[in-house]
Write a protein that holds these residues in place. Structure first.
Motif, PDB file in Angstrom:
ATOM      1  N   SER A 173     -20.212  -5.358 -15.773  1.00  0.00           N
ATOM      2  CA  SER A 173     -18.860  -5.774 -15.421  1.00  0.00           C
ATOM      3  C   SER A 173     -17.835  -4.919 -16.132  1.00  0.00           C
ATOM      4  CB  SER A 173     -18.656  -7.236 -15.808  1.00  0.00           C
ATOM      5  OG  SER A 173     -17.312  -7.610 -15.638  1.00  0.00           O
ATOM      6  N   GLY A 174     -16.789  -4.545 -15.433  1.00  0.00           N
ATOM      7  CA  GLY A 174     -15.705  -3.804 -16.052  1.00  0.00           C
ATOM      8  C   GLY A 174     -14.611  -4.741 -16.520  1.00  0.00           C
ATOM      9  N   LYS A 175     -13.572  -4.197 -17.140  1.00  0.00           N
ATOM     10  CA  LYS A 175     -12.439  -5.019 -17.542  1.00  0.00           C
ATOM     11  C   LYS A 175     -11.676  -5.480 -16.320  1.00  0.00           C
ATOM     12  CE  LYS A 175     -11.904  -2.845 -22.061  1.00  0.00           C
ATOM     13  NZ  LYS A 175     -10.989  -2.126 -22.962  1.00  0.00           N
ATOM     14  N   ALA A 176     -11.030  -6.617 -16.461  1.00  0.00           N
ATOM     15  CA  ALA A 176     -10.396  -7.226 -15.291  1.00  0.00           C
ATOM     16  C   ALA A 176      -8.902  -6.985 -15.254  1.00  0.00           C
ATOM     17  CB  ALA A 176     -10.667  -8.724 -15.296  1.00  0.00           C
ATOM     18  N   SER A 177      -8.372  -6.941 -14.048  1.00  0.00           N
ATOM     19  CA  SER A 177      -6.931  -6.856 -13.830  1.00  0.00           C
ATOM     20  C   SER A 177      -6.529  -8.063 -12.997  1.00  0.00           C
ATOM     21  CB  SER A 177      -6.588  -5.575 -13.080  1.00  0.00           C
ATOM     22  OG  SER A 177      -5.247  -5.599 -12.651  1.00  0.00           O
ATOM     23  N   THR A 178      -5.587  -8.853 -13.484  1.00  0.00           N
ATOM     24  CA  THR A 178      -5.236 -10.103 -12.810  1.00  0.00           C
ATOM     25  C   THR A 178      -3.814 -10.055 -12.273  1.00  0.00           C
ATOM     26  OG1 THR A 178      -6.656 -11.280 -14.364  1.00  0.00           O
ATOM     27  CG2 THR A 178      -5.130 -12.603 -13.054  1.00  0.00           C
TER      28      THR A 178
ATOM     29  N   LEU B 222      -5.870  -0.610 -13.028  1.00  0.00           N
ATOM     30  CA  LEU B 222      -7.001  -1.422 -13.461  1.00  0.00           C
ATOM     31  C   LEU B 222      -7.294  -1.126 -14.927  1.00  0.00           C
ATOM     32  CD1 LEU B 222      -8.887  -3.405 -11.894  1.00  0.00           C
ATOM     33  CD2 LEU B 222     -10.553  -1.567 -11.813  1.00  0.00           C
ATOM     34  N   ASP B 223      -7.415  -2.152 -15.737  1.00  0.00           N
ATOM     35  CA  ASP B 223      -7.639  -1.978 -17.172  1.00  0.00           C
ATOM     36  C   ASP B 223      -8.849  -1.096 -17.429  1.00  0.00           C
ATOM     37  OD1 ASP B 223      -5.514  -3.573 -17.591  1.00  0.00           O
ATOM     38  OD2 ASP B 223      -6.632  -5.347 -18.222  1.00  0.00           O
ATOM     39  N   GLY B 224      -8.648  -0.077 -18.223  1.00  0.00           N
ATOM     40  CA  GLY B 224      -9.739   0.812 -18.580  1.00  0.00           C
ATOM     41  C   GLY B 224     -10.053   1.851 -17.524  1.00  0.00           C
ATOM     42  N   SER B 225      -9.284   1.885 -16.420  1.00  0.00           N
ATOM     43  CA  SER B 225      -9.552   2.851 -15.337  1.00  0.00           C
ATOM     44  C   SER B 225      -8.222   3.353 -14.793  1.00  0.00           C
ATOM     45  CB  SER B 225     -10.361   2.191 -14.215  1.00  0.00           C
ATOM     46  OG  SER B 225     -11.519   1.583 -14.710  1.00  0.00           O
ATOM     47  N   GLU B 226      -7.648   4.359 -15.457  1.00  0.00           N
ATOM     48  CA  GLU B 226      -6.306   4.813 -15.106  1.00  0.00           C
ATOM     49  C   GLU B 226      -6.218   5.420 -13.709  1.00  0.00           C
ATOM     50  OE1 GLU B 226      -6.652   9.221 -17.249  1.00  0.00           O
ATOM     51  OE2 GLU B 226      -5.356   7.670 -18.108  1.00  0.00           O
ATOM     52  N   ASN B 227      -7.347   5.797 -13.124  1.00  0.00           N
ATOM     53  CA  ASN B 227      -7.335   6.375 -11.782  1.00  0.00           C
ATOM     54  C   ASN B 227      -7.476   5.343 -10.665  1.00  0.00           C
ATOM     55  OD1 ASN B 227      -7.015   9.119 -12.486  1.00  0.00           O
ATOM     56  ND2 ASN B 227      -9.187   9.273 -13.028  1.00  0.00           N
TER      57      ASN B 227
ATOM     58  N   VAL C  30      -4.048  -3.455  -1.738  1.00  0.00           N
ATOM     59  CA  VAL C  30      -4.652  -2.159  -1.419  1.00  0.00           C
ATOM     60  C   VAL C  30      -5.169  -1.544  -2.705  1.00  0.00           C
ATOM     61  CG1 VAL C  30      -4.110   0.216  -0.743  1.00  0.00           C
ATOM     62  CG2 VAL C  30      -3.332  -1.690   0.671  1.00  0.00           C
ATOM     63  N   ILE C  31      -6.390  -1.011  -2.660  1.00  0.00           N
ATOM     64  CA  ILE C  31      -6.964  -0.337  -3.826  1.00  0.00           C
ATOM     65  C   ILE C  31      -6.866   1.166  -3.615  1.00  0.00           C
ATOM     66  CG2 ILE C  31      -9.035   0.033  -5.214  1.00  0.00           C
ATOM     67  CD1 ILE C  31      -9.919  -2.791  -4.443  1.00  0.00           C
ATOM     68  N   GLU C  32      -6.258   1.841  -4.573  1.00  0.00           N
ATOM     69  CA  GLU C  32      -6.092   3.289  -4.521  1.00  0.00           C
ATOM     70  C   GLU C  32      -7.018   3.934  -5.550  1.00  0.00           C
ATOM     71  OE1 GLU C  32      -2.449   6.578  -4.882  1.00  0.00           O
ATOM     72  OE2 GLU C  32      -2.116   4.479  -5.423  1.00  0.00           O
ATOM     73  N   ASN C  33      -7.871   4.807  -5.090  1.00  0.00           N
ATOM     74  CA  ASN C  33      -8.822   5.506  -5.967  1.00  0.00           C
ATOM     75  C   ASN C  33      -8.403   6.969  -6.089  1.00  0.00           C
ATOM     76  OD1 ASN C  33     -10.996   6.512  -7.368  1.00  0.00           O
ATOM     77  ND2 ASN C  33     -12.445   6.351  -5.650  1.00  0.00           N
ATOM     78  N   LYS C  34      -7.861   7.344  -7.239  1.00  0.00           N
ATOM     79  CA  LYS C  34      -7.396   8.710  -7.459  1.00  0.00           C
ATOM     80  C   LYS C  34      -8.476   9.601  -8.065  1.00  0.00           C
ATOM     81  CE  LYS C  34      -2.632   7.164  -8.341  1.00  0.00           C
ATOM     82  NZ  LYS C  34      -1.534   7.156  -9.328  1.00  0.00           N
ATOM     83  N   SER C  35      -9.631   9.018  -8.368  1.00  0.00           N
ATOM     84  CA  SER C  35     -10.680   9.770  -9.037  1.00  0.00           C
ATOM     85  C   SER C  35     -11.461  10.645  -8.065  1.00  0.00           C
ATOM     86  CB  SER C  35     -11.635   8.806  -9.754  1.00  0.00           C
ATOM     87  OG  SER C  35     -12.441   8.120  -8.799  1.00  0.00           O
ATOM     88  N   GLU C  36     -12.359  11.448  -8.600  1.00  0.00           N
ATOM     89  CA  GLU C  36     -13.163  12.373  -7.800  1.00  0.00           C
ATOM     90  C   GLU C  36     -14.474  11.749  -7.331  1.00  0.00           C
ATOM     91  OE1 GLU C  36     -12.257  15.293  -6.841  1.00  0.00           O
ATOM     92  OE2 GLU C  36     -10.442  15.588  -8.058  1.00  0.00           O
ATOM     93  N   SER C  37     -14.723  10.509  -7.694  1.00  0.00           N
ATOM     94  CA  SER C  37     -15.972   9.854  -7.297  1.00  0.00           C
ATOM     95  C   SER C  37     -15.683   8.477  -6.710  1.00  0.00           C
ATOM     96  CB  SER C  37     -16.914   9.731  -8.492  1.00  0.00           C
ATOM     97  OG  SER C  37     -16.288   9.002  -9.532  1.00  0.00           O
TER      98      SER C  37
ATOM     99  N   LEU D  57     -14.069  -3.287 -12.310  1.00  0.00           N
ATOM    100  CA  LEU D  57     -14.833  -2.105 -11.935  1.00  0.00           C
ATOM    101  C   LEU D  57     -16.308  -2.365 -12.198  1.00  0.00           C
ATOM    102  CD1 LEU D  57     -14.737   0.877 -11.010  1.00  0.00           C
ATOM    103  CD2 LEU D  57     -14.570   1.509 -13.427  1.00  0.00           C
ATOM    104  N   VAL D  58     -17.127  -2.175 -11.164  1.00  0.00           N
ATOM    105  CA  VAL D  58     -18.567  -2.356 -11.307  1.00  0.00           C
ATOM    106  C   VAL D  58     -19.185  -1.015 -11.667  1.00  0.00           C
ATOM    107  CG1 VAL D  58     -20.706  -3.063 -10.166  1.00  0.00           C
ATOM    108  CG2 VAL D  58     -18.551  -4.231  -9.635  1.00  0.00           C
TER     109      VAL D  58
END
Length: 625
Positions: A239-244, A541-546, A561-568, A623-624
């Motif tokens: 489990s990743g850190k949560a954003s509420t 998202l906490d711990g995931s700036e991208n 809407v979830i925006e994924n700025k990362s390369e993966s 984040l899983v």
């Protein structure tokens, strides 16, 4: 100032409670993740993809066995009724939650009822008698397969304690094997979330400076689906850190009002349309092209169409949320530019007011799917459509006639009380998949009432009566028409939502024309994502700036809407358990979504379950890993 022992003790208790709660939530999440992983492992042992449906009771029994269940015929009949044609992965997960695996205690208790002397053994003769005559009767060969096992049989007796141990061990091994196969097979791993097998990406690509947008080269009305409606679940216990995000709302409607009545001097155009629910729960609707001869102040509104109903029948579709996305047509239709969308609400009406330049625009109708969805209730019986009168001639029943008049009202897009060939062809495409050409229309003109080369209400009724007459009263084809238009067997419109669009322009006469009847496609998905990103509240998202979660509230509707700025690619676990009086389009409280790299996608749409009561949207994104 020193703390008192009591304060220190209180603080210690609070810390201990917090740790216990945190550990409890983590354990709950881990159990939940493992449950859905096991569900998927069992499902993919029998089926090729989690998007594929279970198509028979035999297949249901097999996939339940792979999940460590041993379903009786009674259990199978409970979930596969005479009305069932298919079950999807979500149905399967729901069944597994209801049908818990049998425990050793329960097995021993069942055998204990037979072993009245409590010897720990059952005679083979007694076992044969019970298993071949009671409940789900087994064959002699099937019972022989049990009694021939040396591990738990001796001297004509069954050691049922050893049998139970072997049964449970075998079951666990079967589940473990399915899980290991899933983890080893890269092809199956890609299918875990049911959205990456056939398409390149579920997400909408983010804008990039170089000219290489990841958009299909096909024209918009043939594009693949944008954001999948297939719900997904966590694939890992990590489990990743949560954003509420929490949003509260009272029962009051939006105080911003749209008052088209104040624009009496403005010029006006109108068109009707309809949302239709497909078998796979995809929603299709009309799409419109609008032309403004010159720059003008404009007001655009959409609302469900209040078609008159038979007394006592509810209008299910009136509670369906509606919206319009306004896109500017550039040199090519493939690259439409989002202008705005109807975000101001007045009761069931949504609207937008602003300035538009001259030229062509597209109106893409939208509904979240929260309320327009497949019903769980089964209709018993079938309404009568035709009957024979005193002269033995076929006639339409009162109920069917009323339904046809409602259909006429819906497909009469310009509202002039007549059906043009163009309007009639939308009806034909929806019900038969074919168009009526000019020659066939001329034949209709010879046989049915028309005015100015357009079909009248009476002509439309007579045309349907002729269809029944040609089949000597057999209503099969009539039911195909009704079901494709969202009616159930009780003649209630439950899987469609007719709507009406009004356009007011201050300086010119707007023209609107329905162009297609199809799914929204990637153009609509991009428009929804862009609108939420532009107007919503972003939260990293906490711990995931991208990873950014954008949440937008419009009237009585929330979209994230979830925006994924990362390369993966990333997998986001979504938990709505703390929300109250909420209904989402996925039909799940807890699920997971997979977002492709450098893209964004709709996570969920949420509306109040009961609009008269307070509702609280409180969603945790994790984040899983």
């Amino acid at each position: 100032m020193a703390s008192s022992p009591r304060n220190n003790a209180s603080l210690s208790v609070q810390k201990g409670t917090h740790v216990e709660n945190s550990q409890g939530k983590k354990l709950q999440y881990t159990e939940e993740a493992n449950f859905y992983m096991n569900c998927r492992a069992a499902y993919l042992t029998v089926l090729k993809s989690s998007l594929e449906n279970i198509k028979s009771r035999e297949q249901l029994s097999l996939v339940l066995q792979q999940a460590g269940r041993n379903p009786s015929q009674k259990t199978i009949n409970k979930y596969w009724t005479s009305q069932t044609t298919a079950l999807n992965f979500d149905d399967f997960c729901a069944i597994l939650k209801q049908e818990k695996p049998v425990t050793k205690t329960e097995l021993l208790e069942a055998f204990g009822k037979i072993d009245t002397d409590k010897t720990g053994y059952i005679l083979h003769d007694e076992l044969y008698k019970i298993l071949t005559t009671r409940g789900d009767k087994m064959t002699w060969d099937e019972v022989n397969a049990i009694t021939k096992q040396a591990d738990f049989n001796c001297s004509g007796k069954l050691d049922y304690s050893k049998f139970c141990e072997l049964y449970l061990t075998t079951r666990e091994q079967s589940c473990r094997t399915a899980r290991e196969r899933l983890e080893v097979d890269s092809r199956l791993r890609q299918q875990q979330f049911g959205n990456q097998a056939e398409t390149s990406s579920e997400g909408i690509p983010l804008p990039v400076p170089k000219p290489s947008p990841r958009i299909s080269k096909k024209t918009d009305h043939k594009l693949p689906k944008g954001d999948s409606r297939a719900p997904s679940r966590p694939s890992s216990a990590q489990s990743g850190k949560a954003s509420t995000v929490s949003v509260g709302s009272s029962s009051n409607r939006s105080t911003k009002l749209i008052e088209p009545d104040t624009m009496k001097e403005w010029q006006w155009a109108q068109s009707k349309g309809c949302f239709y629910l497909e078998e796979d729960s995809e929603i299709i609707s009309h799409k419109y092209r609008v032309h403004f001869p010159q720059r003008s102040s404009v007001c655009v509104t959409i609302k469900p169409l209040n078609v008159p109903q038979v007394e006592g029948r509810s209008c299910h579709w009136l509670s369906v949320d509606t919206a319009l996305f306004i896109l500017k047509e550039n040199e090519t239709q493939e690259n439409l530019q989002l202008v705005s969308f109807t975000e101001v609400q007045n009761k069931e009406m949504f609207g937008w007011k602003g300035e538009l330049g001259s030229g062509n625009y597209w109106l893409l109708p939208f509904t979240t799917g929260c309320r327009l969805r497949k019903g769980k209730t089964q209709v018993t019986g079938e309404a009568k459509l035709v009957y024979r009168d005193e002269d033995g001639e076929l006639a339409l029943t009162k109920g069917f006639r009323a339904a046809l008049l409602d259909i006429f009202e819906t497909i009469d897009l310009d509202g002039n009380g007549l059906l043009s060939l163009e309007e009639y062809n939308f009806f034909e495409l929806r019900t038969s998949g074919e168009k009526c050409d000019e020659e066939a229309w001329a034949v209709c003109k010879e046989n049915f009432e028309m005015k100015k080369n357009e079909l009248t209400r009476q002509g439309f009724l007579d045309l349907n009566l002729m269809e029944a007459t040609d089949r000597e009263g057999d209503p099969s084809d009539l039911w195909v028409t009704l079901l494709s238009l969202g009616y159930n067997k009780a003649l209630e419109m439950t899987e469609a939502c007719p709507f009406v669009i009004d356009i007011y322009a201050e300086r010119c006469k707007p023209r609107i024309k329905a162009m297609y009847l199809e799914a929204g496609g990637s153009q609509l998905s991009r428009a929804v994502c862009r609108a939420v990103v532009n107007k919503g509240e972003p939260k990293v998202l906490d711990g995931s700036e991208n990873i950014v979660v954008h949440t937008y509230k419009s009237g009585r509707r929330i979209t994230s809407v979830i925006e994924n700025k990362s390369e993966s690619k990333v997998i986001i676990h979504v938990n709505n358990e703390q929300s109250k009086n909420c209904l989402n389009n996925r039909g799940l409280t807890v699920f997971a979504v997979e977002v492709a790299p450098k893209s964004m996608m709709v996570c969920q749409h949420v509306v109040p379950l009961n609009e008269q009561e307070e509702w609280i949207y409180n969603c945790v994104h994790s984040l899983v890993h």
